[in-house]
Write a protein that holds these residues in place. Structure first.
Motif, PDB file in Angstrom:
ATOM      1  N   HIS A  22      -2.251   0.953  -7.418  1.00  0.00           N
ATOM      2  CA  HIS A  22      -1.818   1.129  -9.193  1.00  0.00           C
ATOM      3  C   HIS A  22      -3.095   1.767 -10.102  1.00  0.00           C
ATOM      4  CE1 HIS A  22      -2.567  -2.232 -12.672  1.00  0.00           C
ATOM      5  NE2 HIS A  22      -3.699  -2.791 -11.865  1.00  0.00           N
ATOM      6  N   LEU A  23      -3.969   2.448  -9.186  1.00  0.00           N
ATOM      7  CA  LEU A  23      -4.270   3.025  -9.765  1.00  0.00           C
ATOM      8  C   LEU A  23      -4.307   4.458 -10.358  1.00  0.00           C
ATOM      9  CD1 LEU A  23      -8.537   2.550  -7.682  1.00  0.00           C
ATOM     10  CD2 LEU A  23      -7.225   1.715 -10.285  1.00  0.00           C
ATOM     11  N   ALA A  24      -3.333   4.921  -9.241  1.00  0.00           N
ATOM     12  CA  ALA A  24      -2.247   6.224  -9.674  1.00  0.00           C
ATOM     13  C   ALA A  24      -1.008   5.809 -10.215  1.00  0.00           C
ATOM     14  CB  ALA A  24      -1.709   6.415  -7.994  1.00  0.00           C
ATOM     15  N   ASP A  25      -0.946   4.633 -10.353  1.00  0.00           N
ATOM     16  CA  ASP A  25      -0.086   4.404 -12.022  1.00  0.00           C
ATOM     17  C   ASP A  25      -1.230   4.336 -12.903  1.00  0.00           C
ATOM     18  OD1 ASP A  25       2.531   3.764  -9.917  1.00  0.00           O
ATOM     19  OD2 ASP A  25       1.745   1.083 -10.857  1.00  0.00           O
ATOM     20  N   PRO A  42       9.717   7.518   7.052  1.00  0.00           N
ATOM     21  CA  PRO A  42       9.342   7.415   5.315  1.00  0.00           C
ATOM     22  C   PRO A  42       8.416   7.251   4.778  1.00  0.00           C
ATOM     23  CG  PRO A  42      10.215   5.495   6.327  1.00  0.00           C
ATOM     24  CD  PRO A  42      10.046   7.246   6.919  1.00  0.00           C
ATOM     25  N   SER A  43       7.989   6.965   3.236  1.00  0.00           N
ATOM     26  CA  SER A  43       7.206   6.474   2.300  1.00  0.00           C
ATOM     27  C   SER A  43       6.847   5.590   1.959  1.00  0.00           C
ATOM     28  CB  SER A  43       6.319   8.386   1.352  1.00  0.00           C
ATOM     29  OG  SER A  43       5.244   7.944   0.479  1.00  0.00           O
ATOM     30  N   SER A  44       5.862   4.884   1.795  1.00  0.00           N
ATOM     31  CA  SER A  44       5.983   3.589   1.720  1.00  0.00           C
ATOM     32  C   SER A  44       5.997   3.701   0.313  1.00  0.00           C
ATOM     33  CB  SER A  44       4.719   3.097   1.718  1.00  0.00           C
ATOM     34  OG  SER A  44       4.268   1.477   1.130  1.00  0.00           O
ATOM     35  N   LEU A  45       6.301   2.688  -0.292  1.00  0.00           N
ATOM     36  CA  LEU A  45       7.003   2.292  -1.856  1.00  0.00           C
ATOM     37  C   LEU A  45       5.680   2.605  -2.475  1.00  0.00           C
ATOM     38  CD1 LEU A  45       9.396   0.001  -2.732  1.00  0.00           C
ATOM     39  CD2 LEU A  45       9.680   2.145  -3.856  1.00  0.00           C
ATOM     40  N   LEU A  46       3.857   1.498  -1.721  1.00  0.00           N
ATOM     41  CA  LEU A  46       2.723   1.545  -2.199  1.00  0.00           C
ATOM     42  C   LEU A  46       2.580   2.848  -2.080  1.00  0.00           C
ATOM     43  CD1 LEU A  46       1.360  -1.565  -0.543  1.00  0.00           C
ATOM     44  CD2 LEU A  46       3.117  -1.289  -2.429  1.00  0.00           C
ATOM     45  N   ASN A  47       3.031   4.171  -1.929  1.00  0.00           N
ATOM     46  CA  ASN A  47       2.233   5.394  -2.306  1.00  0.00           C
ATOM     47  C   ASN A  47       3.181   6.266  -3.200  1.00  0.00           C
ATOM     48  OD1 ASN A  47       1.145   5.604   0.227  1.00  0.00           O
ATOM     49  ND2 ASN A  47       2.287   6.777   0.982  1.00  0.00           N
ATOM     50  N   ARG A  48       3.376   5.266  -4.122  1.00  0.00           N
ATOM     51  CA  ARG A  48       4.423   5.681  -5.196  1.00  0.00           C
ATOM     52  C   ARG A  48       2.742   6.128  -6.059  1.00  0.00           C
ATOM     53  NH1 ARG A  48       6.609   1.477  -9.009  1.00  0.00           N
ATOM     54  NH2 ARG A  48       4.448   0.850 -10.164  1.00  0.00           N
ATOM     55  N   GLY A  49       3.444   7.890  -6.725  1.00  0.00           N
ATOM     56  CA  GLY A  49       2.260   8.831  -7.478  1.00  0.00           C
ATOM     57  C   GLY A  49       0.984   9.331  -6.869  1.00  0.00           C
ATOM     58  N   PRO A 340       6.488  10.328  -9.000  1.00  0.00           N
ATOM     59  CA  PRO A 340       7.810   9.625  -7.504  1.00  0.00           C
ATOM     60  C   PRO A 340       6.660   9.174  -5.996  1.00  0.00           C
ATOM     61  CG  PRO A 340       7.809  11.797  -7.705  1.00  0.00           C
ATOM     62  CD  PRO A 340       6.716  11.098  -9.121  1.00  0.00           C
ATOM     63  N   LEU A 341       7.194   8.934  -5.858  1.00  0.00           N
ATOM     64  CA  LEU A 341       6.499   8.602  -3.929  1.00  0.00           C
ATOM     65  C   LEU A 341       6.645  10.249  -2.929  1.00  0.00           C
ATOM     66  CD1 LEU A 341       8.319   5.736  -2.103  1.00  0.00           C
ATOM     67  CD2 LEU A 341       6.977   5.672  -3.390  1.00  0.00           C
TER      68      LEU A 341
END
Length: 364
Positions: A22-25, A42-49, A340-341
């Motif tokens: 959220h903070l990265a977003d 694979p990277s988690s969707l929660l790692n985006r940004g 992106p992730l």
């Protein structure tokens, strides 16, 4: 909006990674410290940004890497059981020695103190104990949790985010960091304040199963002819009157003028149950959606993504075949496209090189 803020995340599960995402977003530079893993994991969707680096915190080298990273960071996020970070040599005291202005964010279910602090648990356990689960569901069914939403995200991740930002503001003013003890029992209990205010107003007056949102016919969820569901929230008298008009019940003596006749709620709900089962969800949407009846169809995430309102606001999007949601809230009305992730450990080399260059500049 958070450009210039750097967060070091000790990756875990659930609310901590969501908070960091959220903070990265919102523009923060988040460095995710991930565990050693097989190449190509694979990277988690929660790692985006985020930027991703791998480290073994059980080794002196891994611990020293984290301490170097926090020297120039605004905050750290960790979600271990109480005492684990201290045993690793990465507790608040050790980190404050490296960076006195660091805001140390701790995400747990039960909190850092209390009889249950060391117990395992999950979202439903925390919100059950905090009181936040009590009023969910109908009288005939056990309380059902909205998986992860009330506890992990609402009472956990978002409270941690607010606490971190408040701590960063304080640190920038005073030069002194703080420890943020964000627990899901604390946050989900705090979220109950609105219901407690409803109790004060008399809208929620009885034990579970005896209140407006559990027994009334006008604030409920109904199954439709196609097996899908719709929701009503026709609480205010003008909205209820419009609902009766739309349903052809405006002059029906069983309903008109009897919205708050609790003794008849069971009969009224039974009639509504039969009525809404006579048409499909889409048919009811065509009649009621967009009016002041206070109506909403119950949609799956893919269905929600295709809904005209959600699509117009561009709330869902797809990248690399993965359905995602856009950051919220919006600023100046603009939807934000997140970064992106990262691949797991993608930024390890670059971050290590930057730390080496920083050390060289300090020591000349």
């Amino acid at each position: 909006m958070l450009s210039g803020i750097r967060i070091v995340e000790i990756c875990g599960i659930g609310p901590g990674p969501f908070c960091a995402m959220h903070l990265a977003d919102l523009g923060a530079d988040v460095i995710a410290v991930e565990r050693e893993a097989a190449a190509g994991a694979p990277s988690s969707l929660l790692n985006r940004g985020k930027r991703s680096i791998v480290a073994d915190l059980k080794t002196p080298e891994g611990r020293e890497l984290v301490l170097k990273l926090i020297e120039d960071a605004d905050a750290l996020i960790e979600g271990m059981r109480p005492g684990v970070m201290e045993r690793l040599g990465l507790g608040p005291a050790e980190c404050a020695a490296r960076n006195p202005r660091l805001v140390y964010g701790r995400m747990t279910g039960w909190g850092q103190t209390g009889p249950l602090a060391q117990a395992a648990g999950h979202d439903n356990n925390y919100i059950a104990t905090s009181g936040a689960l009590y009023y969910n569901g109908t009288p005939a069914e056990p309380p059902q949790s909205a998986i992860t939403l009330i506890g992990d995200i609402g009472g956990g991740a978002l409270y941690l985010a607010v606490g971190l930002l408040a701590g960063i503001l304080k640190a920038r003013e005073t030069g002194q960091g703080t420890v943020v003890d964000a627990s899901i029992v604390d946050g989900s209990a705090h979220m109950m304040q609105l219901i407690l205010a409803s109790r004060q107003k008399g809208l929620v007056t009885g034990p579970r199963g005896e209140n407006m949102h559990e027994r009334s016919h006008f604030f409920a969820t109904y199954r439709c002819a196609d097996g899908h569901f719709i929701t009503l929230g026709s609480l205010e008298p003008q909205f209820y009157a419009l609902l009766l008009e739309k349903l052809g019940l405006r002059d029906d003596p069983r309903f008109a003028g009897k919205q708050w006749d609790r003794a008849r709620w069971g009969e009224m709900q039974a009639h509504f149950t039969e009525l809404f089962a006579s048409r499909t969800r889409d048919e009811w949407s065509a009649l009621l959606e967009g009016t002041d009846v206070c109506f909403g169809p119950v949609l799956s995430p893919p269905e929600a993504a295709a809904h005209p309102h959600m699509a117009a606001r561009d709330i869902y999007f797809e990248r690399d075949g993965l359905l995602q949601t856009r950051p919220a809230p919006r600023f100046d009305g603009q939807a934000v496209t997140p970064r992106p992730l990262p691949q797991r450990g993608e930024h390890t080399g670059a971050i290590l090189a930057a730390l080496d260059a920083q050390a060289a500049s300090v020591w000349g």
